[in-house]
Design an enzyme around this catalytic site. Sequence first.
Site, PDB file in Angstrom:
ATOM      1  N   GLU A 247      29.865 -29.757 -34.459  1.00 46.08           N
ATOM      2  CA  GLU A 247      29.716 -30.902 -35.362  1.00 46.08           C
ATOM      3  C   GLU A 247      28.529 -31.753 -34.915  1.00 46.08           C
ATOM      4  OE1 GLU A 247      33.779 -31.828 -34.880  1.00 46.08           O
ATOM      5  OE2 GLU A 247      33.494 -33.180 -33.186  1.00 46.08           O
TER       6      GLU A 247
ATOM      7  N   LYS B 291      26.440 -34.882 -33.499  1.00 41.65           N
ATOM      8  CA  LYS B 291      26.756 -35.976 -32.577  1.00 41.65           C
ATOM      9  C   LYS B 291      26.203 -37.244 -33.221  1.00 41.65           C
ATOM     10  CE  LYS B 291      26.698 -37.553 -27.892  1.00 41.65           C
ATOM     11  NZ  LYS B 291      26.272 -38.933 -28.216  1.00 41.65           N
TER      12      LYS B 291
ATOM     13  N   ASP C 253      25.099 -40.966 -34.039  1.00 37.96           N
ATOM     14  CA  ASP C 253      24.485 -41.993 -33.211  1.00 37.96           C
ATOM     15  C   ASP C 253      25.009 -43.349 -33.667  1.00 37.96           C
ATOM     16  OD1 ASP C 253      22.957 -42.842 -31.200  1.00 37.96           O
ATOM     17  OD2 ASP C 253      21.036 -42.507 -32.180  1.00 37.96           O
TER      18      ASP C 253
ATOM     19  N   TYR D  67      36.638 -37.400 -35.809  1.00 38.91           N
ATOM     20  CA  TYR D  67      36.406 -36.058 -35.264  1.00 38.91           C
ATOM     21  C   TYR D  67      37.398 -35.621 -34.188  1.00 38.91           C
ATOM     22  CZ  TYR D  67      33.599 -39.115 -32.204  1.00 38.91           C
ATOM     23  OH  TYR D  67      33.168 -40.124 -31.392  1.00 38.91           O
TER      24      TYR D  67
ATOM     25  N   LYS E  54      21.885 -32.272 -26.797  1.00 40.02           N
ATOM     26  CA  LYS E  54      21.024 -33.336 -27.331  1.00 40.02           C
ATOM     27  C   LYS E  54      19.757 -32.766 -27.985  1.00 40.02           C
ATOM     28  CE  LYS E  54      22.795 -37.317 -25.812  1.00 40.02           C
ATOM     29  NZ  LYS E  54      22.013 -38.376 -25.340  1.00 40.02           N
TER      30      LYS E  54
ATOM     31  N   CYS F  79     -15.953 -57.725 -38.139  1.00 39.30           N
ATOM     32  CA  CYS F  79     -15.600 -56.313 -38.264  1.00 39.30           C
ATOM     33  C   CYS F  79     -16.047 -55.578 -36.995  1.00 39.30           C
ATOM     34  CB  CYS F  79     -16.297 -55.727 -39.481  1.00 39.30           C
ATOM     35  SG  CYS F  79     -16.173 -53.927 -39.556  1.00 39.30           S
TER      36      CYS F  79
ATOM     37  N   CYS G 155     -19.140 -53.142 -38.192  1.00 42.49           N
ATOM     38  CA  CYS G 155     -20.446 -53.609 -38.682  1.00 42.49           C
ATOM     39  C   CYS G 155     -20.741 -55.067 -38.331  1.00 42.49           C
ATOM     40  CB  CYS G 155     -20.544 -53.405 -40.191  1.00 42.49           C
ATOM     41  SG  CYS G 155     -19.522 -54.544 -41.132  1.00 42.49           S
TER      42      CYS G 155
ATOM     43  N   CYS H  90     -12.838 -56.348 -43.855  1.00 44.83           N
ATOM     44  CA  CYS H  90     -14.237 -56.517 -43.491  1.00 44.83           C
ATOM     45  C   CYS H  90     -14.981 -56.822 -44.774  1.00 44.83           C
ATOM     46  CB  CYS H  90     -14.751 -55.220 -42.858  1.00 44.83           C
ATOM     47  SG  CYS H  90     -16.522 -54.979 -43.043  1.00 44.83           S
TER      48      CYS H  90
ATOM     49  N   CYS I 117     -21.031 -51.592 -44.340  1.00 46.95           N
ATOM     50  CA  CYS I 117     -20.213 -51.250 -43.172  1.00 46.95           C
ATOM     51  C   CYS I 117     -20.102 -49.734 -43.075  1.00 46.95           C
ATOM     52  CB  CYS I 117     -18.830 -51.879 -43.304  1.00 46.95           C
ATOM     53  SG  CYS I 117     -17.725 -51.382 -41.974  1.00 46.95           S
TER      54      CYS I 117
HETATM   55  C1  9MJ Z   1      30.182 -37.823 -31.491  1.00 42.29           C
HETATM   56  N1  9MJ Z   1      29.746 -38.829 -30.775  1.00 42.29           N
HETATM   57  O1  9MJ Z   1      29.661 -37.546 -32.551  1.00 42.29           O
HETATM   58  C2  9MJ Z   1      32.971 -36.453 -29.800  1.00 42.29           C
HETATM   59  N2  9MJ Z   1      31.298 -37.067 -31.002  1.00 42.29           N
HETATM   60  O2  9MJ Z   1      34.926 -35.534 -28.745  1.00 42.29           O
HETATM   61  C3  9MJ Z   1      31.888 -35.977 -31.597  1.00 42.29           C
HETATM   62  N3  9MJ Z   1      31.994 -37.348 -29.881  1.00 42.29           N
HETATM   63  C4  9MJ Z   1      33.943 -36.411 -28.732  1.00 42.29           C
HETATM   64  N4  9MJ Z   1      32.911 -35.599 -30.830  1.00 42.29           N
HETATM   65  C5  9MJ Z   1      35.648 -35.734 -27.618  1.00 42.29           C
HETATM   66  N5  9MJ Z   1      31.454 -35.406 -32.732  1.00 42.29           N
HETATM   67  C6  9MJ Z   1      35.104 -36.760 -26.925  1.00 42.29           C
HETATM   68  C7  9MJ Z   1      34.004 -37.207 -27.635  1.00 42.29           C
END
Ligand code: 9MJ
Length: 676
Positions: free
Chosen positions: A118, A120, A122, A230, A319, A413, A416, A431, A437
């Site tokens: 899946e 990750k 942010d 998740y 990552k 400028c 020029c 300018c 120029c």
């Molecule tokens: C994030 N941050 O998207 C977990 N996470 O599962 C996903 N973090 C996670 N899974 C177990 N997709 C501990 C953290």
Amino acid sequence: MTTPNLDFLKAQLVELRAQIEAHNYRYYVLAEPQVPDAEYDRLMNSLKKIEHDYPDLVSPDSPTQRVGAAPLKEFAEVEHRLAMLSLDNAFSDEDVEAFDRRIHDRLEMDEPLTYACEPKFDGLAISVTYVNGVLTCGATRGDGLRGEDVTLNLRTVKSVPLRLLGDQVPELIEVRGEVYLPIAGFEQMNAAALAQNEKLFVNPRNAAAGSLRQLDPRVTATRPLEAYFYQIGVLEGAAMPATHAKSLELLRKLGLRTCPESQCVQGVGGLLQYYRQLGAKRSQLPYQIDGVVYKVNDRALQDRLGFVSRAPRFAIAHKFPAEEELTVVNSVEWQVGRTGALTPVARLKPVFVGGVTVSNATLHNFDELSRKDVRVGDTVIIRRAGDVIPEVVSVILDRRPLNSPVEGLPRQCPVCGSAVVREEGEVVARCSGGLHCLAQRKESLRHFASRRAMDIEGLGPKIIDQLVDAGLVRTAADLYRLDVEKISSLERMGEKSAENLFQSISKSRETTLPKFLHALGIPNVGEATALSLAMHFRQLHALQAASVEEILKVPDVGPVIAQSIHAFFADHENKQIVQALCDLGLSFAVIDEPIAQEGGLAGKTFVITGTLEGMSRDEAADLIRKAGGKVSGSVSKKTDYLLVGSDAGSKLAQAEKLGVPVLSLDGFRGLFDSAV
Ligand code: 9MJ
């Protein structure tokens, strides 16, 4: 290997821990991180490495021994029923292979495993608890054991249900997920903040953290937060699903939002393929992700694998290369564009970010430079996402050298020496040197020769520089006075190349009036206006002789553009250049019929979104309408095409959801050219 001095190592540990603690505080408590995640990861990895090599030096208060910083004082504290774990990181294919091998070794298995993959997200990790289907508690992760009670705030997030669906809800379920801000929502928040003269958020993650940590839930309610779930933490009164994929199914059935990108794969090959596929899709997703997460799918195997310190052995986060990095500003230079506009550019100590080495970043204009207060010697965060031009996100003020001077707008400028002027209400400073120029002259010639203008093949920026610097070309007319001999006098220019360039310049004499008008680079006249002018006046001399009032009769031409066109043709030097071009044999194919209602785009509906490179959205809309098409403001099933530029947001996501074809500007031009 020589043994390092123990005192030196201890001092290094103290320093590293202090730095990490300071970053943790800013990141988790203040929601105002000072450095990009990649820099933080590096510090943490250095600390982990030393502690791994010298286990005697590990102390219980080391940042490696806990997940995050202390919870905020103002929110009530919540003790998690089950610790909220963090994930170990993998940064390379080898790290992922090692993860898969470790699992096989520990389980004493040979056959490939099924993994659930899946994105990750942010955002911010959260935990929500439902008792008999009713939301009773929402908490942040905090230090993993105790978090902050943000129930009232989470109740304002639409994707967090207040009551679970179905008649088979468990007695108690505690679910983990992520709250985040979609990119479009982030842009909307920053646009509002800018209008109110308020501080801008650095990125969607910080904006999400700031929004969730509001003490007043009414403020949170105005922020377009979303959530994905998740992981099941605790489940009572129902059987725990046998696999991760089945857990996600259960969550979906209960009305909890899960990510459609989640997928099961086989073996390490499947993991790496998923990583690459999602990486390719990353810049088109409507939310930010910083990697992917792999989890052993089978729960019985997960239980057998167990945990190390605060991370499960059955999962890892792989990552993506960081999109934000730190570097130092070596100088701030001003580039002069075709119309004299001055653009500040930060020259940087080269830094690898978003998969390429970046040594320049735009600062857009003087206001932007002042707002960010970027100075020479500053340590700055550089962002390069997808193929977007790298930009300076912010300055790390703590690392600013003493007495560094504020960057001012140059009075003259830099190319020029003419005065720099900034009209009232204008963002752009220019300018005032015009074609005197050198920079403006070169840029004008580049524009003149470009594909959408006179389309002179082989006449690129480098050759234009050479021709101007050698004194062979001053204005566009001089291009048609060149001969093979003069061209071949340029450095590194062979006879054959000179001949080819000469031919393509000659060939460009046969053009159309709209292309020629576009090529002249009249201020405020882009491709679409050039087409309108050509269709209205039909002949160049008719436009040259027109009064402002007459020009105003052209559809879509307002007073500013009309004035600008009139002033251009009244200018003595411009008159001479246009006359010379005509004398040198330029000819224009006449457009007999307006390309209007019967155009090749008749019946097609377009939506335009994002920033188009080299064309305003209005100009693109004009082109579409002139070719018989319609332009609408929102994407629906009836939309035929979405034309996208950079920084596209929710409209792009909506088009992808509905399967509406998406066109880049190049794709659009191709369609337009074949249609008219
Ligand atoms: C994030 N941050 O998207 C977990 N996470 O599962 C996903 N973090 C996670 N899974 C177990 N997709 C501990 C953290």
